[in-house]
Design a protein around this motif. Structure first.
Motif, PDB file in Angstrom:
ATOM      1  N   THR A  17     139.184   3.229  83.031  1.00  0.00           N
ATOM      2  CA  THR A  17     137.908   3.074  82.338  1.00  0.00           C
ATOM      3  C   THR A  17     137.451   4.447  81.859  1.00  0.00           C
ATOM      4  N   LEU A  18     137.300   4.596  80.550  1.00  0.00           N
ATOM      5  CA  LEU A  18     136.849   5.854  79.967  1.00  0.00           C
ATOM      6  C   LEU A  18     135.328   5.823  79.836  1.00  0.00           C
ATOM      7  N   VAL A  19     134.676   6.850  80.397  1.00  0.00           N
ATOM      8  CA  VAL A  19     133.213   6.917  80.379  1.00  0.00           C
ATOM      9  C   VAL A  19     132.793   8.227  79.713  1.00  0.00           C
ATOM     10  N   SER A  20     132.049   8.120  78.615  1.00  0.00           N
ATOM     11  CA  SER A  20     131.531   9.305  77.936  1.00  0.00           C
ATOM     12  C   SER A  20     130.028   9.453  78.102  1.00  0.00           C
ATOM     13  N   ASP A  21     129.357   8.360  78.434  1.00  0.00           N
ATOM     14  CA  ASP A  21     127.911   8.414  78.634  1.00  0.00           C
ATOM     15  C   ASP A  21     127.599   9.113  79.964  1.00  0.00           C
ATOM     16  N   ILE A  22     126.752  10.116  79.909  1.00  0.00           N
ATOM     17  CA  ILE A  22     126.465  10.918  81.100  1.00  0.00           C
ATOM     18  C   ILE A  22     125.846  10.074  82.200  1.00  0.00           C
ATOM     19  N   ASN A  23     124.858   9.282  81.890  1.00  0.00           N
ATOM     20  CA  ASN A  23     124.176   8.484  82.922  1.00  0.00           C
ATOM     21  C   ASN A  23     125.127   7.482  83.568  1.00  0.00           C
ATOM     22  N   ALA A  24     125.956   6.817  82.752  1.00  0.00           N
ATOM     23  CA  ALA A  24     126.913   5.853  83.300  1.00  0.00           C
ATOM     24  C   ALA A  24     127.941   6.565  84.175  1.00  0.00           C
ATOM     25  N   GLY A  25     128.360   7.755  83.751  1.00  0.00           N
ATOM     26  CA  GLY A  25     129.314   8.515  84.554  1.00  0.00           C
ATOM     27  C   GLY A  25     128.716   8.954  85.868  1.00  0.00           C
ATOM     28  N   ARG A  26     127.458   9.384  85.835  1.00  0.00           N
ATOM     29  CA  ARG A  26     126.786   9.789  87.074  1.00  0.00           C
ATOM     30  C   ARG A  26     126.666   8.621  88.037  1.00  0.00           C
ATOM     31  N   GLU A  27     126.301   7.461  87.510  1.00  0.00           N
ATOM     32  CA  GLU A  27     126.147   6.282  88.370  1.00  0.00           C
ATOM     33  C   GLU A  27     127.477   5.903  89.023  1.00  0.00           C
ATOM     34  N   THR A  28     128.543   5.922  88.234  1.00  0.00           N
ATOM     35  CA  THR A  28     129.867   5.584  88.764  1.00  0.00           C
ATOM     36  C   THR A  28     130.296   6.578  89.841  1.00  0.00           C
ATOM     37  N   LEU A  29     130.169   7.856  89.532  1.00  0.00           N
ATOM     38  CA  LEU A  29     130.593   8.893  90.473  1.00  0.00           C
ATOM     39  C   LEU A  29     129.739   8.876  91.732  1.00  0.00           C
ATOM     40  N   SER A  30     128.435   8.690  91.567  1.00  0.00           N
ATOM     41  CA  SER A  30     127.537   8.643  92.721  1.00  0.00           C
ATOM     42  C   SER A  30     127.894   7.481  93.644  1.00  0.00           C
ATOM     43  N   ARG A  31     128.167   6.335  93.066  1.00  0.00           N
ATOM     44  CA  ARG A  31     128.533   5.166  93.877  1.00  0.00           C
ATOM     45  C   ARG A  31     129.819   5.419  94.658  1.00  0.00           C
ATOM     46  N   LEU A  32     130.824   5.950  93.990  1.00  0.00           N
ATOM     47  CA  LEU A  32     132.105   6.178  94.648  1.00  0.00           C
ATOM     48  C   LEU A  32     131.991   7.222  95.761  1.00  0.00           C
ATOM     49  N   ILE A  33     131.271   8.307  95.492  1.00  0.00           N
ATOM     50  CA  ILE A  33     131.110   9.355  96.508  1.00  0.00           C
ATOM     51  C   ILE A  33     130.281   8.843  97.681  1.00  0.00           C
ATOM     52  N   HIS A  34     129.240   8.084  97.390  1.00  0.00           N
ATOM     53  CA  HIS A  34     128.376   7.552  98.453  1.00  0.00           C
ATOM     54  C   HIS A  34     129.160   6.638  99.391  1.00  0.00           C
ATOM     55  N   GLN A  35     130.079   5.853  98.825  1.00  0.00           N
ATOM     56  CA  GLN A  35     130.821   4.879  99.631  1.00  0.00           C
ATOM     57  C   GLN A  35     132.050   5.492 100.304  1.00  0.00           C
TER      58      GLN A  35
END
Length: 267
Positions: A17-35
């Motif tokens: 999944t390619l993500v260029s939107d900053i907010n969407a990328g932050r949400e994805t990364l935050s979720r993965l790191i949190h879990q």
């Protein structure tokens, strides 16, 4: 309710999944790191370019202006040793003038909170440590150019000390402890990779559940094999980089853009 943990994925064909939107990328990364229970961050030159340090291989980088010095040349020739030290002093003036950026600080904060277990880096500038990452969790695959080390016994030598020796004697430094050659602690072309650092990095790649690449072109081996090893062991693989890399298709997510922008709000 306890937060869900990040399970290692099944080894199967997956779509990146390619993500260029900053907010969407932050949400994805935050979720993965949190879990995640065992997250490893792997950084490359793109991490440092955001602090104003040029990429060695890019146009305008050091290798576009001069040929690298091979390890055997350093060992065998005094004039080559003096030239290598001249370059290291010049390089460290650039490193000293640079500050850790928001990406460095975000990673250090995540380390401090126990969300990142280790930082594997191809960089030699010591900016992760200056941002607050403990030295013992920063694994430097290509060494560190901010100090010297004896090639025989490994004793550390500070650059100010080395500079004074060269200015006083006109000769390259020798170790006070054993008389061996002292060289910048960075790994030169033709020099063996640090065994302990590589073993630690391989172990982390094989045991982590989340492997985040930040700013590496993933073009230099053997370090570039680590993300693939992590993915094949079932870790979730995220690549953050401005440009495409050879391993993008192996990643679960590719965040395309500046590292600091994706990381700065997560911590």
């Amino acid at each position: 309710m306890n937060a869900p943990t990040l399970e290692k994925r099944k080894i199967e064909t997956q779509h990146m999944t390619l993500v260029s939107d900053i907010n969407a990328g932050r949400e994805t990364l935050s979720r993965l790191i949190h879990q995640s229970r065992h997250c490893v961050v792997f950084t490359g030159a793109g991490m440092s370019t955001e602090s104003g340090i040029p990429d060695f291989r890019s146009p305008g980088g050091i290798w576009s202006r001069m040929d690298p010095i091979e390890f055997d040349e350093f060992v065998s020739d005094e004039s080559t040793r003096l030239e290598d030290w001249r370059r290291r002093f010049e390089m460290n003036e650039q490193f000293s003038a640079a500050d850790p950026n928001s990406g460095h600080h975000a990673i250090a904060t995540l380390v401090g909170r126990g969300k990142v277990a280790a930082v594997i880096t191809q960089n030699i500038d010591g900016l992760h440590q200056r941002a607050g990452c403990p030295s013992e969790i920063v694994i430097e695959l290509h060494g560190n150019a901010t100090f010297g080390a004896c090639l025989n016994c490994g004793a550390r030598h500070e650059l100010d000390e080395v500079r004074a020796i060269i200015a006083r004697s006109g000769l390259s430094p020798r170790c006070d402890s054993c008389g061996g050659l002292v060289k910048s602690a960075v790994i030169n072309f033709g020099q063996a990779m640090p065994v302990e650092a590589m073993e630690r990095a391989l172990d982390l790649a094989e045991t982590c559940d989340l492997f985040v690449v930040a700013g590496s072109s993933l073009a230099v081996q053997p370090a570039a094999s680590l993300p693939l090893i992590a993915s094949r062991q079932g870790a979730h693989l995220v690549i953050i980089n401005r440009d495409p890399t050879p391993l993008d298709d192996a990643a679960e997510y590719v965040l395309r853009g500046n590292i600091g922008e994706f990381l700065e709000d997560i911590a």
